[in-house]
Design an enzyme around this catalytic site. Structure first.
Site, PDB file in Angstrom:
ATOM      1  N   HIS A 210       0.843  -1.208   0.000  1.00 39.79           N
ATOM      2  CA  HIS A 210       0.000   0.000   0.000  1.00 39.79           C
ATOM      3  C   HIS A 210       0.871   1.248   0.000  1.00 39.79           C
ATOM      4  CE1 HIS A 210      -3.789   2.085   0.435  1.00 39.79           C
ATOM      5  NE2 HIS A 210      -3.340   2.765   1.474  1.00 39.79           N
TER       6      HIS A 210
ATOM      7  N   HIS B 242      -9.750   0.844   1.090  1.00 37.89           N
ATOM      8  CA  HIS B 242      -9.548   1.239   2.491  1.00 37.89           C
ATOM      9  C   HIS B 242     -10.811   0.873   3.268  1.00 37.89           C
ATOM     10  CE1 HIS B 242      -6.930   4.680   0.808  1.00 37.89           C
ATOM     11  NE2 HIS B 242      -6.126   4.114   1.667  1.00 37.89           N
TER      12      HIS B 242
ATOM     13  N   ASP C  85       2.197   3.007   2.956  1.00 41.70           N
ATOM     14  CA  ASP C  85       1.098   3.970   2.984  1.00 41.70           C
ATOM     15  C   ASP C  85       1.583   5.415   2.842  1.00 41.70           C
ATOM     16  OD1 ASP C  85      -1.261   5.287   3.390  1.00 41.70           O
ATOM     17  OD2 ASP C  85      -1.892   4.159   5.130  1.00 41.70           O
TER      18      ASP C  85
ATOM     19  N   HIS D 124      -5.954  -1.443   6.074  1.00 41.46           N
ATOM     20  CA  HIS D 124      -6.125  -1.122   7.499  1.00 41.46           C
ATOM     21  C   HIS D 124      -7.043  -2.138   8.201  1.00 41.46           C
ATOM     22  CE1 HIS D 124      -3.939   2.445   6.480  1.00 41.46           C
ATOM     23  NE2 HIS D 124      -4.916   2.942   5.764  1.00 41.46           N
TER      24      HIS D 124
ATOM     25  N   ARG E  49      -5.458  14.912   7.309  1.00 41.79           N
ATOM     26  CA  ARG E  49      -5.943  14.784   5.935  1.00 41.79           C
ATOM     27  C   ARG E  49      -6.111  16.157   5.284  1.00 41.79           C
ATOM     28  NH1 ARG E  49     -11.402  11.827   3.720  1.00 41.79           N
ATOM     29  NH2 ARG E  49     -12.330  13.751   4.488  1.00 41.79           N
TER      30      ARG E  49
ATOM     31  N   GLN F 134       2.840  11.133  -0.874  1.00 36.76           N
ATOM     32  CA  GLN F 134       2.861  11.481   0.553  1.00 36.76           C
ATOM     33  C   GLN F 134       4.259  11.354   1.167  1.00 36.76           C
ATOM     34  OE1 GLN F 134      -0.396   9.450   2.561  1.00 36.76           O
ATOM     35  NE2 GLN F 134      -1.883  10.267   1.093  1.00 36.76           N
TER      36      GLN F 134
HETATM   37  C1  NGQ Z   1      -5.418   8.324   1.667  1.00 42.48           C
HETATM   38  N1  NGQ Z   1      -4.639   7.681   3.827  1.00 42.48           N
HETATM   39  O1  NGQ Z   1      -6.202   7.985   0.792  1.00 42.48           O
HETATM   40  O2  NGQ Z   1      -4.321   8.829   1.406  1.00 42.48           O
HETATM   41  C2  NGQ Z   1      -5.801   8.070   3.099  1.00 42.48           C
HETATM   42  C3  NGQ Z   1      -6.371   9.299   3.724  1.00 42.48           C
HETATM   43  C4  NGQ Z   1      -8.815   9.073   3.393  1.00 42.48           C
HETATM   44  C5  NGQ Z   1      -4.739   6.929   4.894  1.00 42.48           C
HETATM   45  N2  NGQ Z   1      -5.905   6.496   5.229  1.00 42.48           N
HETATM   46  C6  NGQ Z   1      -7.571   9.798   3.033  1.00 42.48           C
HETATM   47  N3  NGQ Z   1      -3.716   6.600   5.618  1.00 42.48           N
HETATM   48  O3  NGQ Z   1      -8.772   7.916   3.797  1.00 42.48           O
HETATM   49  O4  NGQ Z   1      -9.858   9.683   3.245  1.00 42.48           O
HETATM   50 ZN    ZN Z   2      -4.103   4.556   1.993  1.00 43.64          ZN
END
Ligand code: NGQ
Ligand code: ZN
Length: 457
Positions: A56, A236, A324, A273, A82, A61
């Protein structure tokens, strides 16, 4: 055909001594002959283990890792992080993304990851308009993987809404948004461009049940099945408690409960997750054969909560590890964090190994490599005839690894204070890291530095 001799190699059945490994012209292992040492073979300089898949990644990021660790009066959370992440990505150009991803993938190789699943949703320009080539950003990740020489499973992401129930996206999400038609087009384009390319695999990812409706989820599946009915699917799920509460308010079901009931969760799926699950959900996911995509350093960084690993592993649940947000780029550290989270929670030691006397590092590494390979849908994760020659030669000159043996090397690499556990790294029969260094490392760092200088100005 290339011939190698390994003094020690981790095979599916355990550690073997003096193994001759033949790798064919396409980079696959064609012979493994324990006990035979060929005089002409290239000697491998330490114990050989399967390379770890990183299941992942949001590559961009990487460039904001370490930038969001500041105190604030209101109490920081996943959701405020976020917001910072959305602001950070506003300025990224395709060139920036390629530079960052190239740097990241080289770091991964140097750390012992040999393949990565890129969960890619930064599709459009800053105004939210498609680039002249709508697959531009996706292809920049492919170019980065080409430069680095890492295996890549590309997962174009469908992102359409800001929360359960099809709520409209917010401004910070405009670079992610597709109609179903445009998304199908993207998948088709990428299928053509990746077709027949070694080390490359295409899958797809509905971002989360927050970001797609059930109908859109069905459409993603259908689009993918038209290409390849075995292509991997990632989503997710249940990372934060708020997400679970919002899901309950929307459908009366928790996110994983919904997935178990409304989709045919199977080994083709990876749930990223899957932090907040009831015992029934935990056992249901384990039974489905899907992979839990655990990202311990990011989950720690974002304050996600604890995955019920003892129950999941007791039920033979499959898992792999992901970087991630890339606050860590190190498979050994991820596995250490995974176990340490459980120790801190249960006030016990060696929580994730049940077999008496078995090595925790050995168990965690093997299971994560196999689960990662399943998640990427690539022929990696174990060293056997017919598998790709993706391997890591451990560095026994590191003080933590010296005078160890067998799974002791893995315990030391994960739990000892290993500074440089990785010596050489091969992907698809090609050396990508030798003596700890990737040949493009310095150049990629110079470009990365210049990019960051501009981004942070
Ligand atoms: C992402 N990241 O898509 O980058 C997500 C955050 C979300 C993580 N969950 C954004 N670690 O899930 O809305
Ligand atoms: Zn992610």
């Amino acid at each position: 055909m290339k011939d190698y001799h390994a003094p020690h190699v981790l095979l599916a059945q355990g550690w073997a001594r003096d193994v001759r490994i033949e790798v064919d012209a396409s980079g696959f292992i064609s012979t493994l002959t324990p006990g035979v040492a060929a005089a002409s073979a290239e000697k491998l300089a330490g114990p050989v283990i399967p390379g770890m898949p990183n299941l992942h990644s949001h590559a961009f990021q990487r460039a904001m890792a370490g930038l969001t660790e500041k105190g604030g009066p209101a109490g920081d959370s996943f959701w405020s992080w976020r917001e910072q992440m959305y602001r950070f990505l506003e300025r990224l150009t395709p060139d920036d993304v390629e530079v960052i991803a190239t740097r990241l993938y080289i770091e991964m190789l140097e750390a012992g990851y040999t393949s990565v699943a890129e969960f890619h949703y930064l599709h459009h320009d800053a105004q939210g308009a498609a680039y002249a080539d709508p697959a531009e950003m996706a292809c920049r990740h492919v170019a980065a993987a080409d430069t680095a020489g890492i295996g890549l499973t590309l997962l174009p992401v469908l992102y359409a809404h800001s929360n359960f129930g099809g709520l409209p996206p917010v401004a910070g999400q405009r670079r992610f948004i597709h109609s179903i038609d445009a998304f199908e087009q993207l998948v088709e384009t990428l299928a053509k461009r990746l077709h027949g390319r070694p080390l490359r695999r295409l899958g797809a990812a509905p971002h989360s049940l927050r970001a797609v409706t059930p109908q859109q989820l069905g459409a993603v599946l259908a689009a993918l099945n038209r290409m390849d009915t075995s292509a991997p699917l990632h989503i997710h799920a249940a990372e934060q408690r708020k997400e679970v509460d919002d899901s309950l308010a929307w459908s009366g079901l928790r996110p994983v409960e919904w997935l178990l009931r409304e989709t045919d969760l199977s080994p083709r799926w990876t749930l990223i997750h899957a932090t907040h699950m009831t015992p029934e959900e935990t056992e249901g996911v384990a039974r489905s054969g899907a992979v839990a995509g655990l990202c311990p350093s990011t989950e720690g960084d974002l304050g996600d909560g604890f995955f019920d690993a003892p129950r999941y592993l007791a039920a033979e649940g499959r898992f792999g590890i992901g970087g991630d947000s890339h606050v860590g780029v190190d498979p050994f550290m991820e596995l250490r964090f995974f176990e340490y989270g459980q120790r801190l929670k249960s006030e016990r030691r060696n929580v994730l190994v049940r077999e008496i006397g078995a090595s925790l590092g050995g168990v965690l590494y093997r299971r994560a490599a196999l689960g990662g390979a399943q998640a990427l849908a690539q022929p990696v994760g174990t060293l056997a005839v017919g598998q790709r020659a993706d391997w890591v030669v451990l560095n026994t000159d590191d003080a933590a690894l010296t005078e160890q043996q067998g799974d002791g090397w893995l315990d030391a690499a994960i739990f000892g204070p290993a500074r440089r556990p990785v010596r050489d790294v091969m992907v698809g029969g090609v050396w990508r890291v030798q003596q700890g260094v990737h040949p493009e490392s310095a150049a990629s760092l110079a470009r990365y530095r210049a990019t960051l200088k501009r981004l942070l100005a």
